[in-house]
Motif scaffolding. Structure first.
Motif, PDB file in Angstrom:
ATOM      1  N   ARG A   1       4.365   1.395 -20.622  1.00 52.50           N
ATOM      2  CA  ARG A   1       5.762   1.690 -20.986  1.00 52.50           C
ATOM      3  C   ARG A   1       6.544   2.264 -19.816  1.00 52.50           C
ATOM      4  N   ASN A   2       5.891   3.110 -19.013  1.00 54.61           N
ATOM      5  CA  ASN A   2       6.582   3.759 -17.894  1.00 54.61           C
ATOM      6  C   ASN A   2       5.546   4.282 -16.903  1.00 54.61           C
ATOM      7  N   ALA A   3       6.039   4.826 -15.777  1.00 51.05           N
ATOM      8  CA  ALA A   3       5.150   5.316 -14.725  1.00 51.05           C
ATOM      9  C   ALA A   3       4.274   6.472 -15.213  1.00 51.05           C
ATOM     10  N   GLU A   4       4.813   7.309 -16.081  1.00 48.51           N
ATOM     11  CA  GLU A   4       4.046   8.444 -16.592  1.00 48.51           C
ATOM     12  C   GLU A   4       2.800   7.964 -17.354  1.00 48.51           C
ATOM     13  N   GLU A   5       2.985   6.971 -18.228  1.00 50.78           N
ATOM     14  CA  GLU A   5       1.856   6.429 -18.990  1.00 50.78           C
ATOM     15  C   GLU A   5       0.828   5.788 -18.048  1.00 50.78           C
ATOM     16  N   LEU A   6       1.312   5.078 -17.043  1.00 53.48           N
ATOM     17  CA  LEU A   6       0.416   4.464 -16.062  1.00 53.48           C
ATOM     18  C   LEU A   6      -0.347   5.530 -15.285  1.00 53.48           C
ATOM     19  N   MET A   7       0.335   6.603 -14.903  1.00 51.95           N
ATOM     20  CA  MET A   7      -0.309   7.688 -14.164  1.00 51.95           C
ATOM     21  C   MET A   7      -1.454   8.309 -14.968  1.00 51.95           C
ATOM     22  N   GLU A   8      -1.257   8.451 -16.281  1.00 55.56           N
ATOM     23  CA  GLU A   8      -2.312   8.995 -17.134  1.00 55.56           C
ATOM     24  C   GLU A   8      -3.558   8.107 -17.074  1.00 55.56           C
ATOM     25  N   GLU A   9      -3.347   6.794 -17.150  1.00 58.64           N
ATOM     26  CA  GLU A   9      -4.462   5.845 -17.078  1.00 58.64           C
ATOM     27  C   GLU A   9      -5.129   5.906 -15.703  1.00 58.64           C
ATOM     28  N   MET A  10      -4.346   5.995 -14.645  1.00 56.76           N
ATOM     29  CA  MET A  10      -4.907   6.035 -13.299  1.00 56.76           C
ATOM     30  C   MET A  10      -5.717   7.311 -13.075  1.00 56.76           C
ATOM     31  N   LYS A  11      -5.261   8.427 -13.643  1.00 56.63           N
ATOM     32  CA  LYS A  11      -6.018   9.677 -13.515  1.00 56.63           C
ATOM     33  C   LYS A  11      -7.388   9.548 -14.162  1.00 56.63           C
ATOM     34  N   LYS A  12      -7.449   8.881 -15.336  1.00 61.09           N
ATOM     35  CA  LYS A  12      -8.723   8.668 -16.017  1.00 61.09           C
ATOM     36  C   LYS A  12      -9.689   7.870 -15.137  1.00 61.09           C
ATOM     37  N   MET A  13      -9.125   6.972 -14.332  1.00 56.15           N
ATOM     38  CA  MET A  13      -9.935   6.103 -13.491  1.00 56.15           C
ATOM     39  C   MET A  13     -10.181   6.714 -12.107  1.00 56.15           C
ATOM     40  N   GLY A  14      -9.671   7.911 -11.880  1.00 57.90           N
ATOM     41  CA  GLY A  14      -9.891   8.588 -10.611  1.00 57.90           C
ATOM     42  C   GLY A  14      -8.985   8.129  -9.482  1.00 57.90           C
ATOM     43  N   TYR A  15      -7.863   7.537  -9.818  1.00 58.52           N
ATOM     44  CA  TYR A  15      -6.928   7.073  -8.794  1.00 58.52           C
ATOM     45  C   TYR A  15      -6.010   8.209  -8.382  1.00 58.52           C
TER      46      TYR A  15
ATOM     47  N   LYS B   1       0.859  -1.182   0.000  1.00 59.01           N
ATOM     48  CA  LYS B   1       0.000   0.000   0.000  1.00 59.01           C
ATOM     49  C   LYS B   1       0.895   1.232   0.000  1.00 59.01           C
ATOM     50  N   ARG B   2       0.660   2.103  -0.984  1.00 61.29           N
ATOM     51  CA  ARG B   2       1.438   3.341  -1.000  1.00 61.29           C
ATOM     52  C   ARG B   2       0.802   4.385  -1.904  1.00 61.29           C
ATOM     53  N   HIS B   3       1.395   5.546  -1.939  1.00 63.60           N
ATOM     54  CA  HIS B   3       0.863   6.667  -2.703  1.00 63.60           C
ATOM     55  C   HIS B   3       1.146   6.451  -4.193  1.00 63.60           C
ATOM     56  N   VAL B   4       0.218   6.889  -5.038  1.00 62.80           N
ATOM     57  CA  VAL B   4       0.389   6.704  -6.488  1.00 62.80           C
ATOM     58  C   VAL B   4       1.681   7.343  -7.001  1.00 62.80           C
ATOM     59  N   SER B   5       2.117   8.412  -6.374  1.00 61.37           N
ATOM     60  CA  SER B   5       3.339   9.097  -6.829  1.00 61.37           C
ATOM     61  C   SER B   5       4.600   8.259  -6.603  1.00 61.37           C
ATOM     62  N   GLU B   6       4.506   7.207  -5.821  1.00 57.31           N
ATOM     63  CA  GLU B   6       5.658   6.351  -5.524  1.00 57.31           C
ATOM     64  C   GLU B   6       5.798   5.171  -6.490  1.00 57.31           C
TER      65      GLU B   6
ATOM     66  N   GLY C   1      -3.942   9.514  -4.417  1.00 57.66           N
ATOM     67  CA  GLY C   1      -3.763   9.117  -3.021  1.00 57.66           C
ATOM     68  C   GLY C   1      -3.170   7.722  -2.905  1.00 57.66           C
ATOM     69  N   GLU C   2      -3.584   7.000  -1.854  1.00 56.77           N
ATOM     70  CA  GLU C   2      -3.024   5.673  -1.610  1.00 56.77           C
ATOM     71  C   GLU C   2      -3.726   4.610  -2.440  1.00 56.77           C
ATOM     72  N   VAL C   3      -2.931   3.647  -2.891  1.00 52.88           N
ATOM     73  CA  VAL C   3      -3.425   2.527  -3.688  1.00 52.88           C
ATOM     74  C   VAL C   3      -2.735   1.247  -3.221  1.00 52.88           C
ATOM     75  N   TYR C   4      -3.251   0.121  -3.704  1.00 51.76           N
ATOM     76  CA  TYR C   4      -2.641  -1.174  -3.442  1.00 51.76           C
ATOM     77  C   TYR C   4      -1.947  -1.637  -4.718  1.00 51.76           C
ATOM     78  N   VAL C   5      -0.666  -1.940  -4.609  1.00 47.61           N
ATOM     79  CA  VAL C   5       0.122  -2.460  -5.724  1.00 47.61           C
ATOM     80  C   VAL C   5       0.196  -3.969  -5.516  1.00 47.61           C
TER      81      VAL C   5
END
Length: 177
Positions: free
Chosen positions: A71-85, A54-59, A87-91
């Motif tokens: 491809r990378n964390a930036e691309e994943l972050m874009e997808e997570m923003k679309k889904m409303g992610y 469990k940790r913050h999406v920025s990590e 704060g903290e998430v479960y990896v």
């Protein structure tokens, strides 16, 4: 057995072994759990949960993003923003084993219609108050998704399915379906 559900667009990456990690806002999974993996409305495999952090999406790292099929964390972050992610998430890290695709309805309910299961259960089975409410709500709204919203949110879908499976098994046992 617990379940892990993915959008249909991720099925190929799962089967090819390119997706071995998922990020969720919430989970009931624990390290060591074996789960059925759903994608595109079918059970496509089994997974063993290797680790959950469990940790913050920025990590989230580039390596984790690649394990999640990006491809990378930036691309994943874009997808997570679309889904409303945020704060903290479960990896969640997992090992995946593909299976020949199985229709989950057939697996749990054979050829029975869910509404018929609910109607016959209300008519023939002794149900506790909560199971009765779940079945009546399902019949009233005509879909698991809509009934779940009425009962408290999307996570209630699992409760509805559990009640329907339990009732189906009891109806079969009694020769009523």
């Amino acid at each position: 057995m617990k379940h892990l559900e993915f959008k249909g667009k991720y099925a190929k990456a799962l089967i090819e072994g390119r997706k071995r990690l998922t990020i969720r806002k919430w989970t009931n999974l624990k390290e060591g759990d074996e789960v059925l993996v759903h994608s595109g409305g079918k059970i496509i495999g089994k997974a063993k949960i290797k680790a959950i952090k469990k940790r913050h999406v920025s990590e989230i790292t580039d390596e984790e993003a690649r394990l999640d099929g990006f491809r990378n964390a930036e691309e994943l972050m874009e997808e997570m923003k679309k889904m409303g992610y945020d704060g903290e998430v479960y990896v969640i890290h997992f090992d995946f084993e593909p299976l020949q695709a199985v229709n989950p309805h057939k697996l749990y309910y054979g050829d029975a219609d869910l509404e018929e299961i609910a109607r016959r259960s209300l008519e023939h089975l002794e149900l506790d108050e909560r199971d009765r409410l779940v079945l009546e709500t399902f019949l009233s709204y005509g879909s698991i998704r809509k009934a779940a919203r009425k009962l408290g949110g999307a996570r209630k879908r699992g409760e509805i399915r559990k009640v329907l499976r339990k009732c189906y098994n009891e109806l079969v046992k009694r020769g009523l379906i």
